[in-house]
Design a protein around this motif. Sequence first.
Motif, PDB file in Angstrom:
ATOM      1  N   SER A 113     -25.522  31.696  51.478  1.00 55.34           N
ATOM      2  CA  SER A 113     -25.369  33.090  51.043  1.00 55.34           C
ATOM      3  C   SER A 113     -25.595  33.197  49.542  1.00 55.34           C
ATOM      4  O   SER A 113     -26.244  34.127  49.055  1.00 55.34           O
ATOM      5  CB  SER A 113     -23.960  33.601  51.378  1.00 55.34           C
ATOM      6  OG  SER A 113     -23.699  33.476  52.752  1.00 55.34           O
ATOM      7  N   PRO A 167     -14.513  28.574  49.271  1.00 53.58           N
ATOM      8  CA  PRO A 167     -15.135  29.244  48.126  1.00 53.58           C
ATOM      9  C   PRO A 167     -15.855  30.512  48.565  1.00 53.58           C
ATOM     10  O   PRO A 167     -16.404  30.588  49.663  1.00 53.58           O
ATOM     11  CB  PRO A 167     -16.132  28.207  47.587  1.00 53.58           C
ATOM     12  CG  PRO A 167     -16.195  27.107  48.573  1.00 53.58           C
ATOM     13  CD  PRO A 167     -15.068  27.242  49.531  1.00 53.58           C
ATOM     14  N   ARG A 225     -22.746  26.873  54.292  1.00 52.33           N
ATOM     15  CA  ARG A 225     -22.947  28.255  54.745  1.00 52.33           C
ATOM     16  C   ARG A 225     -22.698  29.212  53.593  1.00 52.33           C
ATOM     17  O   ARG A 225     -23.473  30.139  53.356  1.00 52.33           O
ATOM     18  CB  ARG A 225     -21.997  28.576  55.891  1.00 52.33           C
ATOM     19  CG  ARG A 225     -22.162  27.662  57.088  1.00 52.33           C
ATOM     20  CD  ARG A 225     -21.147  27.994  58.154  1.00 52.33           C
ATOM     21  NE  ARG A 225     -21.389  29.328  58.662  1.00 52.33           N
ATOM     22  CZ  ARG A 225     -21.645  29.602  59.949  1.00 52.33           C
ATOM     23  NH1 ARG A 225     -21.671  28.643  60.841  1.00 52.33           N
ATOM     24  NH2 ARG A 225     -21.839  30.853  60.323  1.00 52.33           N
ATOM     25  N   VAL A 226     -21.599  28.961  52.883  1.00 49.11           N
ATOM     26  CA  VAL A 226     -21.285  29.789  51.730  1.00 49.11           C
ATOM     27  C   VAL A 226     -22.419  29.681  50.711  1.00 49.11           C
ATOM     28  O   VAL A 226     -22.866  30.672  50.122  1.00 49.11           O
ATOM     29  CB  VAL A 226     -19.955  29.325  51.104  1.00 49.11           C
ATOM     30  CG1 VAL A 226     -19.652  30.109  49.849  1.00 49.11           C
ATOM     31  CG2 VAL A 226     -18.826  29.413  52.119  1.00 49.11           C
ATOM     32  N   ILE A 247     -25.583  33.528  59.449  1.00 46.17           N
ATOM     33  CA  ILE A 247     -24.369  33.945  58.751  1.00 46.17           C
ATOM     34  C   ILE A 247     -23.879  32.839  57.828  1.00 46.17           C
ATOM     35  O   ILE A 247     -23.709  31.691  58.247  1.00 46.17           O
ATOM     36  CB  ILE A 247     -23.296  34.354  59.780  1.00 46.17           C
ATOM     37  CG1 ILE A 247     -23.730  35.672  60.410  1.00 46.17           C
ATOM     38  CG2 ILE A 247     -21.932  34.477  59.138  1.00 46.17           C
ATOM     39  CD1 ILE A 247     -23.183  35.880  61.781  1.00 46.17           C
ATOM     40  N   GLY A 248     -23.713  33.228  56.567  1.00 50.72           N
ATOM     41  CA  GLY A 248     -23.194  32.260  55.603  1.00 50.72           C
ATOM     42  C   GLY A 248     -21.730  32.035  55.898  1.00 50.72           C
ATOM     43  O   GLY A 248     -21.374  31.486  56.930  1.00 50.72           O
ATOM     44  N   SER A 249     -20.883  32.493  55.014  1.00 54.33           N
ATOM     45  CA  SER A 249     -19.465  32.310  55.242  1.00 54.33           C
ATOM     46  C   SER A 249     -18.983  33.275  56.313  1.00 54.33           C
ATOM     47  O   SER A 249     -19.143  34.483  56.189  1.00 54.33           O
ATOM     48  CB  SER A 249     -18.693  32.552  53.948  1.00 54.33           C
ATOM     49  OG  SER A 249     -17.323  32.445  54.212  1.00 54.33           O
ATOM     50  N   PRO A 250     -18.363  32.747  57.367  1.00 50.65           N
ATOM     51  CA  PRO A 250     -17.857  33.614  58.431  1.00 50.65           C
ATOM     52  C   PRO A 250     -16.535  34.280  58.057  1.00 50.65           C
ATOM     53  O   PRO A 250     -16.015  35.084  58.812  1.00 50.65           O
ATOM     54  CB  PRO A 250     -17.654  32.645  59.589  1.00 50.65           C
ATOM     55  CG  PRO A 250     -17.359  31.340  58.929  1.00 50.65           C
ATOM     56  CD  PRO A 250     -18.155  31.325  57.650  1.00 50.65           C
TER      57      PRO A 250
END
Lengths: 177, 177, 252, 252, 353, 353, 68, 68
Positions: free
Chosen positions: F263, F336, F259-260, B60-63
């Motif tokens: 994605s 962001p 993490r952003v 998961i990227g942004s939670p």
Amino acid sequence: MKDWNFVFAGFGGQGILFAGKVTAYAGMMEDREVSWLPSYGPEMRGGTANCSVCLSSRPIGSPLVLEPNALVVMNNPSYDKFIDTVAPGGVAVIDSALVDRKTGREDITVRYVPATRLAQENGIAKLANLIMLGALWKATGFASAEALQAAIQKVVPPSKQELVELNWKAIRIGAGG
Amino acid sequence: MKDWNFVFAGFGGQGILFAGKVTAYAGMMEDREVSWLPSYGPEMRGGTANCSVCLSSRPIGSPLVLEPNALVVMNNPSYDKFIDTVAPGGVAVIDSALVDRKTGREDITVRYVPATRLAQENGIAKLANLIMLGALWKATGFASAEALQAAIQKVVPPSKQELVELNWKAIRIGAGG
Amino acid sequence: MATVYKKSALLSDVPLHYCPGCTHGIIHKLVAESLEELDAGGKAVGVAPVGCSVLAYNYFTCDMVEAPHGRAPAIATGLKRALPDGMIFTYQGDGDLAAIGTAETVHAATRGENITVIFVNNAIYGMTGGQMAPTTLPGQVTQTTPYGRDVTTAGFPVRVCEMLSTLSGVAYAERVSVDTVPNIRKAKAAIKKAFETQAAKKGFSIVEVLSTCPTNWGLSPTEALEWLRQNMMPYYPLGVYQDRTANEKGVF
Amino acid sequence: MATVYKKSALLSDVPLHYCPGCTHGIIHKLVAESLEELDAGGKAVGVAPVGCSVLAYNYFTCDMVEAPHGRAPAIATGLKRALPDGMIFTYQGDGDLAAIGTAETVHAATRGENITVIFVNNAIYGMTGGQMAPTTLPGQVTQTTPYGRDVTTAGFPVRVCEMLSTLSGVAYAERVSVDTVPNIRKAKAAIKKAFETQAAKKGFSIVEVLSTCPTNWGLSPTEALEWLRQNMMPYYPLGVYQDRTANEKGVF
Amino acid sequence: MSERVLMKGNEAMAEAAIRAGCRHFFGYPITPQTEVAAYMSKKMPKIGGTYLQAESEIAAINMVLGAASAGVRAMTSSSSPGISLKTEGISYIAGSDLPCLIVNVERGGPGLGGIQPAQSDYWQATRALGHGDFHVLVFAPSTVQEVVDLVFLAYDLAEKYRMPALLLSDGLLGQMMEPVSFPDPVEKFAEKPWAANGHQNKRPHNIINSLYLKPDELERTVVERFARYAEIEAAEQRYQEYLCDDADYIIVAFGATSRVSQSAVDTLRAQGIKAGLLRPVTLWPFPKDAIRAHIPHVKSFLSVEMNMGQMVDDVRLAVEGKVPVEFFGRTGGVIPRPSEVVEAVMKVAGGDR
Amino acid sequence: MSERVLMKGNEAMAEAAIRAGCRHFFGYPITPQTEVAAYMSKKMPKIGGTYLQAESEIAAINMVLGAASAGVRAMTSSSSPGISLKTEGISYIAGSDLPCLIVNVERGGPGLGGIQPAQSDYWQATRALGHGDFHVLVFAPSTVQEVVDLVFLAYDLAEKYRMPALLLSDGLLGQMMEPVSFPDPVEKFAEKPWAANGHQNKRPHNIINSLYLKPDELERTVVERFARYAEIEAAEQRYQEYLCDDADYIIVAFGATSRVSQSAVDTLRAQGIKAGLLRPVTLWPFPKDAIRAHIPHVKSFLSVEMNMGQMVDDVRLAVEGKVPVEFFGRTGGVIPRPSEVVEAVMKVAGGDR
Amino acid sequence: MARAIIDEKICKGCGLCVSVCPKKILALAVHRMNDKGYNPAEVTAPESCIGCAMCGIICPDSAITVEK
Amino acid sequence: MARAIIDEKICKGCGLCVSVCPKKILALAVHRMNDKGYNPAEVTAPESCIGCAMCGIICPDSAITVEK
Ligand SMILES: Cc1ncc(C[n+]2csc(CCOP(=O)(O)OP(=O)(O)O)c2C)c(N)n1
Ligand SMILES: Cc1ncc(C[n+]2csc(CCOP(=O)(O)OP(=O)(O)O)c2C)c(N)n1
Ligand code: SF4
Ligand code: SF4
Ligand code: SF4
Ligand code: SF4
Ligand code: SF4
Ligand code: SF4
Ligand SMILES: [Mg+2]
Ligand SMILES: [Mg+2]
């Protein structure tokens, strides 16, 4: 005029920093670049004090004098610490009433002046520092007599102007006249 | 399996964060990547609380869920804040006992469930959150029944295992069976 | 002939850097002798402050930690929590303990932290060259109160024992002086009792020692002792300010 | 009909963010009303703390400064020295004033700094979610004393008025409560007197107000008032702890 | 302008601040800056100003925050460990857009370190005088006269841009005496309509604050502040050059090391090596444009510092790999000798000779 | 390894520290790290450990100094303003060569700022956690599992190199729950012959100290420490790469922003743009070698941060001008969006497309 | 018989011992300086020493050993 | 005649006013919620109000004005 890099060293309380300050002021009176830098910190509590003084015709780089071309020492520890740092051709003025060593260096001019004894004998016990300064002045001619007199005038606080004369007296004793 | 990005929102005290946690656990039971992120800070004192929950087959990227494909809301302010963020094609489950608005959006599936009333009627007044979860589950099928049951088992503290049955009852009510 | 007085084995051979006649040296001896008599040197860890006694870590032969200015009680707390059976003490000046370290002092005290604080009150910041301390007397001239401490702008001195004795965690607080031999003896008894308080886990103990700073007071060592008697003692009366050591559990 | 009670003009229209029934709101009113009655709003500068009352700068209509956690007395000192005729006050919680801000509090007090401190003692860190405060009672359950405050490891509460009253700079120190209307009236009188003390340049003034935190105590607002009465008042007795305002020059 | 007097850097700084209109000094003793406080404690009572010895550096910086909030020219001074303690407060001052003057008379670190001159707080000064995104103006004098001049400038720019200014001195500069003359006292000050000094019922209440609970509001204030920083970076980069125009090797050095380096440049020139000195006067904003301007003719840069290599990062960031950037430094209170710097340049010149 | 549980980053961190042998936690409440202390206060009393709520962050870091002096694994955690307050103590700990674990769950600054996630203490963490020349190990986890793993690693390396370690988390990572499993508890610890834990009359006294009044002695200790730092820079640069091998554009991002960015990389790849992500796991030592290795095939780097541009300096220092290095960031607690990062890369890619 | 032994190398000539000796048998050696530049204390009438140790107790520098 | 005027928009339904009214004429409106989600206080028997202002004095949110 020659550039001077002085070290003044002795015990705290001997007026070593003051002598340096007069010297710097004398240089300033002649519109030279000058600096005065004391050692600082707890080591002073141990007893020794010293300062670096530079007089120069150009802006002064490092104010910390590592190889003085003239040294004034007023105790044994300072003698031991600084005598070998004097630049060849330089001058060392030593209070022989307090320093019991003699240097073997032949590449420098050495003046032994029993300043502390002279001061006592002349009733100016607290002015051995200026006797030393007088001797230094004699040995180096770092400033004109007028400049030196003006310097003393500056450095002595207005409230104690009666001391100016005594200071000058001490310098003259040191300068041998 | 489809990736789910949920937002659960309502007043503090409604068990919104708990419902999200059950959801995340259910995902975990099926070895999916999951995350749960609450809103935090003094805003919670103002009364509203919400959390983002992601279930995914990839890390998961942004939670932080900004465009949920499924939304659960249990009060008016949260409805106002989130209804427009639901991704086209997404689902919104709304506690119609507390939210008096109706959305005009036609690009999303909307379920109005009077969860708070149903909870009271069924003597499980504090479990409206799980009734909502049941409705969400029905609408999305985000996990298997086994996973969801196992999740409840996990999330209910060992000392309160008698609640497991009640929780499951609430979910079944919400799921309409 | 027997030796009736000699240097404590808990003091190292490193010569003290203190000025002649500075009573820091006397207080060092009392701490070392007390620990020695309690046979606590092996489990003692001392915390040196920032102040004239910063080099105390070289003088005491027990393990030592040098603290940031004022934070010795916090460090002692960390040590004590890690070494509950250790004999943990701080040695702090008045600037260290009662100015920048006020919060650490008050809170170690109110926690009843099982540590011993040796507090050297010389009414001045010695190390930095004689500035006003929190304990500088009204009217006292220092480098930063050149016209005498004016209480209307610089405020009043803090009486540490009096203040700390209001806190429930304080098992033992006494103010002593090292101006005369009898007072030195009493000071030693107090310091020893403070360590015993710690050993019995009865709570926070502090001994405030009135001390001289001949250098920054501009007096000879003997004049300084006299000044202490004439000026400090009236403002900082000697005595026990808190004693809960009679309770079996101390403050707890 | 005349208005016998209404919101003080020194409070803005911004709705308070406090939890329902939190007595911070009552204390705000008392401060505002006191300043209003002394016609001091125009020369007042308040210092907001870090704590639940951090947004006090939005509520009081006098000039306001927001302080780092615990440092309000230092900021007030800076303000007062710049504005000797200003009416400078801090509004601080117990964590702010008696934990991280201990040194600033003690020293503003001992300096006799001409400021007024409104000290809101609710026995907890409200803002951060209910951790132990320096004033948390022995045995009290909080987020960080989940088994009740154990004095053997977490120490004892600090009684601020008692501690500060040992300092010579304190002109006026009183502990009050806002649990009943009569007590609210007394609290207001104390706050007003504190401001008057400042106006007369008599030294440091502090009013400690026992206050509730229904949210973190886990009680309803009225239960919280009762808890305050039953538990806090015995540990923190109401009353005047220091009053040197009768002296013409206050503490000086 | 006053007549020239011989004065210690620390005392000249204090006198300059007074002449620049500072009447509120809050300090806590620490070597090697004690003379600043001693001077202030002597002078302030005589001119109706405030000298207040705070209970700690933290209290002092927050007293500055308070006084600056009221709109006056406030000041605090300390040395390295004391500056660390002030960082939370400095971050608040920056976040509250308050002007003030902070002085760091640097000494050797880390920890208690030593009390001799150092420059090892460069990174702290230029990048992290506290948490969060912000900068302070950083001035690095190299003579006592410049200490004086920069105190005036620091106050002016701090008020112009509403931000704290840091004067980065060191034990050498603080303790040494040099001739100095003082500008005339400042008598007119900028209006400060934002000050929290009591609205006297004549205006809405002013709020000095750094809290913004909504992230987008906080971001907006930070972004606005950085727009101001960009202006400053365009307008206020200050530096001095010595024999740079034709230099093959440029030493970059500030404060005490720039003096040593200047001596070294003289020696090098005497030996036929085309050395020059670029001396940053502002460390933030860093005079990167000046450095870049020399890239075309320079063989390499040498950053000379009294630390383990900190400013060298800024030189590298300016030079962007176009020519080599080397470092020479001493630390812990050791003042480099001119001869060492000469050697370091020789080494850099290396094969070229 | 324990079974997987869903846990908040802050709580997992506390549990990890306990399993790594930490029995001495000293803290002071601050959002968004309160869960660390809450967890510790619940667990420590049950296992004979110390949870102590200090009177301030300053007291807490000095309690850590004390406990670490005694040789135990000690810890403190805080968030941005609290970290500023700890900087003096951290500098002392570094100057005393003590290992310990410090946690910064970053929030928006400067000043009181806000309580939402930020990365604006990067400079402070990597360059100036106090005055003087020193570094601390800085670890930047990006998942809850990594929080756990890095706590173990941080203690090990801190003890190996006798220096403090900083775990740089943020509000996002601290508050979110993810599945996590725990390594087995550490049972054997390194010998600490240097510890001040009472010599029991069996060895000479140990001294924990950072004062060296003689400049050359102080310099010597600093230089020795930097020799260790050089070893660390050679051996301990850690990072993770995602689709970097063939990337035209590499995003450099750590923690939450990584993490952003991951994605975003997926989205970009889907659009045919060869983007990659290089995620520093250690911020000091910064993985510059890894970055440099990609210079030959990369068109540009983009540093993505939750601040106004701090790590970008380190990327630039690594890249030395060989390819462009750009920056994209949000600050003040704004996280962001992946789409913004995509756009930022698009902009960098610019003419190429 | 008792005696006070003064380590002159360590003595700083502070005079505290002199001031407390009940027998007034201590004095600073005004015409002698040790390596540190201090005039050390000396026992002027050793035979009168009563071994009371007051000199030792007050000496800040632990320069005095007393035997009895 | 006296009256207590409650600003329902501001009221947080804390009940403190209810607890102090000597005439027991205040109550929370259990079936009404304001915009913030609170049940506001209301005066149940306006005619009995004596204008003592105790409700106003204790209301933390300054929601009550009292006239007399
Ligand atoms: C953070 C910090 N602030 C200030 C100093 C400078 N400093 C060193 S010692 C000292 C005062 C010491 O006075 P005191 O505690 O009374 O001890 P004394 O020297 O009188 O024994 C100060 C302010 C420092 N080293 N660190
Ligand atoms: C330096 C620093 N440490 C910690 C915090 C976090 N913090 C915010 S409010 C608070 C406690 C407030 O408690 P108190 O002062 O009792 O006020 P209350 O909320 O109870 O009114 C803390 C620790 C902070 N903002 N800054
Ligand atoms: S300065 Fe004062 S306190 Fe320090 S050693 Fe000298 S006499 Fe003692
Ligand atoms: S948390 Fe407690 S102190 Fe804070 S506003 Fe709510 S009730 Fe009041
Ligand atoms: S032991 Fe007593 S009598 Fe003998 S020298 Fe010492 S003080 Fe004098
Ligand atoms: S007391 Fe000690 S140091 Fe002082 S003169 Fe006597 S022997 Fe010397
Ligand atoms: S004014 Fe008095 S009687 Fe009237 S409602 Fe209020 S409390 Fe009741
Ligand atoms: S006291 Fe005020 S807020 Fe509370 S219920 Fe009454 S009117 Fe509403
Ligand atoms: Mg002292
Ligand atoms: Mg509180």
